[in-house]
Each structure stands twice: as structure tokens, then as C-alpha cells.
Design an enzyme around this catalytic site. Sequence first.
Site, PDB file in Angstrom:
ATOM      1  N   CYS A  71       0.842  -1.203   0.000  1.00  0.00           N
ATOM      2  CA  CYS A  71       0.000   0.000   0.000  1.00  0.00           C
ATOM      3  C   CYS A  71       0.878   1.255   0.000  1.00  0.00           C
ATOM      4  CB  CYS A  71      -0.904  -0.049   1.234  1.00  0.00           C
ATOM      5  SG  CYS A  71      -1.634   1.522   1.710  1.00  0.00           S
ATOM      6  N   CYS A  74       0.233   3.847   2.719  1.00  0.00           N
ATOM      7  CA  CYS A  74       0.700   3.312   4.016  1.00  0.00           C
ATOM      8  C   CYS A  74       2.196   3.550   4.183  1.00  0.00           C
ATOM      9  CB  CYS A  74       0.444   1.802   4.101  1.00  0.00           C
ATOM     10  SG  CYS A  74      -1.283   1.347   4.080  1.00  0.00           S
TER      11      CYS A  74
END
Length: 150
Positions: A71, A74
Site C-alpha cells: 500500500c 501506508c
Amino acid sequence: MESAMPRKITCLSCARTNRLPDDRPAAAARCGACGAALWQASPVDIDAETLAKAARVDEVPLLVDFWAPWCGPCRMMAPAFANAATDLHGRVRCAKVDTQAHPAAATAQGIRGIPTLIAFAGGRECGRQSGALPKEAITAFATRHLASTG
Ligand SMILES: [Zn+2]
């Protein structure tokens, strides 16, 4: 909260329940089982079982970042979360759950998207925020939901 009572705190390294003595700085406390620092100045990676226990048992606030290695947002937020953990050291413990490695943790918490921050205190969730945030916003989120105690 009664300050005279030792507060329960889960070791994020071995998941053993400890009690934080009030007569010494909480930030310097170590786990009686494995010797790891109970408060670390950087986020600690935890698994589903440790999260479930800490979220239920701990009498000190816990801020958890649910993320995954694939991600992008993230990974972008990771340094900000690490900096927030340093700012919050001694007030709010910060942990990370890799939802790819520990999907059961994401399922148990009903995570729909990542990154997601969840604030836990007093055995329950008290705040949740999705999306990548800068350090100031992470610290503000934690303070709003968790850091009411000195
Ligand atoms: Zn330990």
C-alpha cells in the site's frame, strides 16, 4: 482513573500482561517476562493475538496503524507515524499491524481500507480514522481520543 493503582499493560513483544508501577517513569518500564521496553519511542509491529489482548486489557492508551507493504499511502505515512510515536512516547503507545501478514487482525477490527488508525483505551475502541495523515494530524488524533491523562 485512579493513579494509585498499577496500570495493566500488555508487552507488545511477548504479549505478557505487566503492571506499570506509578512510582517510576512509565516510559522506562520493562517487561517482567522478556525484558523488552514496555514503551518504545518507535511503533512496535504486533500480531492479531497481541492486538486483541492489548485492546481488551490495557489501561494505557494504544494507537494502532493498520497497513500493508503493498500500500503506497501506508508506506508514505510510515515515517509520520514513527515521528508521532516519538512525540507521544510515555503518553500513548503506538503499534503497527501488517494486515497482509496478519489478516485476522484486520478482520477482527473490521478494517475496510488502509491505512487506518484505531485508538484503543479502557478496553474499547474510541476512535478510528482512515487515510494517510501527516504527523501533526496523527498526534492530534491520538491526543483527541487518548491522551487525556497526564
Ligand atoms: Zn515481554
